[in-house]
Scaffold this active site. Structure first.
Site, PDB file in Angstrom:
ATOM      1  N   TYR A   1      52.307  16.406  43.725  1.00  0.00           N
ATOM      2  CA  TYR A   1      51.337  17.237  44.523  1.00  0.00           C
ATOM      3  C   TYR A   1      51.598  17.395  46.062  1.00  0.00           C
ATOM      4  O   TYR A   1      50.770  17.672  46.884  1.00  0.00           O
ATOM      5  CB  TYR A   1      49.933  16.227  44.519  1.00  0.00           C
TER       6      TYR A   1
ATOM      7  N   TYR B   1      41.555  19.546  38.982  1.00  0.00           N
ATOM      8  CA  TYR B   1      40.758  18.576  40.096  1.00  0.00           C
ATOM      9  C   TYR B   1      41.524  18.234  41.263  1.00  0.00           C
ATOM     10  O   TYR B   1      41.331  17.654  41.877  1.00  0.00           O
ATOM     11  CB  TYR B   1      40.691  17.334  39.039  1.00  0.00           C
ATOM     12  N   ARG B   2      43.097  18.932  41.550  1.00  0.00           N
ATOM     13  CA  ARG B   2      43.896  18.392  42.334  1.00  0.00           C
ATOM     14  C   ARG B   2      44.952  19.161  42.122  1.00  0.00           C
ATOM     15  O   ARG B   2      45.329  19.742  41.074  1.00  0.00           O
ATOM     16  CB  ARG B   2      44.266  16.845  41.885  1.00  0.00           C
TER      17      ARG B   2
END
Ligand code: ADP
Length: 526
Positions: free
Chosen positions: A91, A467-468
């Site tokens: 991420y 969600y991310r």
């Protein structure tokens, strides 16, 4: 590699600012040499790694030092990106979104401030990793279990702020959070919930306090630097049973989900369970080349061989039961009865009592034992590169099947294997799909990045949101949350302008840009 500078600062001004940082934290905690900054980049950046490179990093020890650093950052308008342990890999890792941002590295603040065995909670600083907290509990023989993110080297606080997941009944990390301390961009320090009352002894017991509940505002945001976090821990159960059910056919997905939903909502399946493909479970322990040398997605007969090796099953459903034997027996019977409607289903379980050592990745994760095995997957194709695509799916046949097929087919079109599965939440599932690519192969990396952008658009067109996401896609994903002309993003921007008028904290995080960069930067990086 050439050093970058924060935007709109001359080298001379920046050097002056670094001296001022050093006066606060000590010279040895200011890092500005290119060689020092390597570890603050994102090795998995889906493009040129230098895109997400800080100009420096500074590591304070304590709230007062953070306040002094933020005052300097405000004076020079230097953007600062807080990290806890910086292991948010796939991420963005430790890297900031905007080149030239200074990393505010909180690793020195690694104190475990309290572990309360009676009421089952902990209060930790940002630099406390899952391994640290686990060791603390083990060393003292406390009857408490953690819930850990798959790679255990990350921090309890950082993962909770990102709203990460684990695999015990406490798998929704933000749900199990209770109380924060936050330093705002202007240096003000606030405590949330009961912590906002001096002398309260219920800070880690009751989330809400009085008035608006604001903890969520400091998750996946850039509104403050979180310096303490309360987290609920699970009481150690008398026994634990790790269960696996295998389903033979790809087409079983819909029926599995329909059976699963009521069992999960009723709490019969108590933990954050995982429904994964045979390819996913295989990729945890081997490389692609051990199975297949060809290009394009894996052929069906190879997937079947993988399933056979795992004891049968295109789909592997992992979950766990906890507590008293008699209770687990009843739950296991009900669950087996429900799933045995699906032909070809096989049931496996392993019981652990207090003194049985817990082995294997899933069995460890479901018992909150930190480890690093899941990262093995990044080497599936060699040259370890990894992005995680993680849309939310309703727990229904219609949605899970649709989402699965959409993603599988799109990945095949781009020449990637579907390495995915569902983490089952209370009423939804996090569909977690690993886009694994060889980061030394420029073309493959380009394809992975393009695929990722397309997956986001496909999902949004069908009503599914992530969600991310990785830094590179934050603007794109933020824009897909588009109800009423992106009212949510506009609300965040209004908060940003009010709380951080100079825009010093983590510009661009989650698509939230400060006013002075809003027009020029938003959408820049995809
Ligand atoms: P971990 O190492 O625990 O996986 P990181 O330290 O990489 O997590 O943090 C993930 C992201 O969360 C960071 O990039 C940052 O955006 C945010 N973050 C982490 N720690 C803090 C903090 N203490 N205050 C505010 N935001 C933070």
């Amino acid at each position: 590699m050439k050093n970058t500078l924060p935007p709109n600062l001359t080298a001379k001004e920046f050097s002056k600012a670094l001296d001022e940082f050093a006066a606060v934290v000590g010279k040895e905690w200011v890092f500005a040499e290119a060689s020092d900054l390597r570890g603050y980049r994102d090795p998995y950046a889906p493009g040129d790694v230098s895109e997400y490179t800080p100009s420096a990093a500074v590591a304070p020890d304590g709230v007062e030092e953070i306040r002094s650093l933020l005052a300097i950052a405000n004076k020079y308008r230097i953007p600062m990106w807080p990290i806890s342990t910086g292991k948010n890999l796939a991420y963005g890792g430790a890297a900031p979104l905007m080149q030239g941002t200074v990393t505010l590295d909180l690793k020195r603040m690694n104190r475990i401030l309290e572990v309360n065995e009676e009421s089952c909670y902990a209060l930790v600083e940002p630099g406390v990793s899952y391994f640290d907290l686990y060791k603390y509990i083990q060393d003292r023989g406390l009857k408490l279990w953690l819930d850990v993110a798959a790679p255990g080297w990350g921090s309890v606080l950082g993962n909770t702020l990102e709203r990460g997941v684990g695999y015990t009944p406490y798998g929704d990390h933000f749900l199990m959070q209770c109380g924060m301390e936050v330093v705002l961009a202007d240096g003000d320090v606030l405590r949330t919930g009961m912590g906002s009352m001096t002398g309260s002894n219920a800070w880690q017991l009751f989330k809400y306090g009085f008035g608006p509940s604001v903890d969520g505002l400091f998750t996946q945001s850039n509104f403050g630097v979180v310096t303490k976090l309360g987290v609920w821990l699970m009481p150690e159960p008398p026994a634990y049973r790790s269960c696996r059910i295998t389903f033979e056919r790809e087409e079983d997905l819909g029926q599995i989900i329909e059976i699963l939903r009521p069992l999960k909502i009723a709490g019969l399946i108590p933990n954050a369970a995982v429904l994964s493909t045979a390819i996913y479970d295989t990729a945890l322990v081997s490389t692609r080349a051990q199975w297949y040398e060809g290009e394009g997605p894996l052929p069906r007969d190879v997937i079947n061989k993988m399933a056979d090796k795992l004891g049968g099953g295109f789909w592997q459903f992992h979950f766990a039961l906890y507590g008293l034997d008699a209770v687990m027996d009843v739950s296991w019977d009900v669950i087996r009865g429900a799933f045995s409607q699906i032909p070809g289903t096989k049931f496996h379980s392993k019981q652990y009592d207090k003194n049985t050592p817990i082995e294997g990745l899933r069995d460890k994760l479901q018992a909150g034992i930190p480890n690093m095995q899941e990262f093995g997957m990044a080497n599936w194709r060699g040259g370890g590169g990894l992005l995680v695509f993680s849309p939310i799916s309703p727990t229904t046949d219609k949605d899970a099947t649709r989402q699965y097929k959409m993603v599988r087919d799109r990945m095949a079109e781009y020449g990637f294997d579907y390495l995915g599965g569902f983490v089952v939440g209370w009423r939804e599932m996090h569909n977690i799909i690993m886009v694994v690519y060889n980061r030394n192969d420029k073309e493959e990396k380009r394809r992975a990045r393009e695929l990722f952008g397309v997956l986001i658009d496909d999902a949004a067109a069908a009503g599914y949101g992530e969600y991310r996401t990785h830094l590179a896609f934050m603007d794109q994903v933020a824009k897909t949350y588009d109800f009423n002309d992106n009212a949510m993003l506009r609300f965040s921007e209004r908060l940003k302008d009010s709380l951080d008028p100079n825009g010093i904290l983590a510009p661009g995080k989650q698509g939230i840009w400060p006013k002075h960069l809003r027009d020029s930067k938003a959408g820049d990086e995809t």
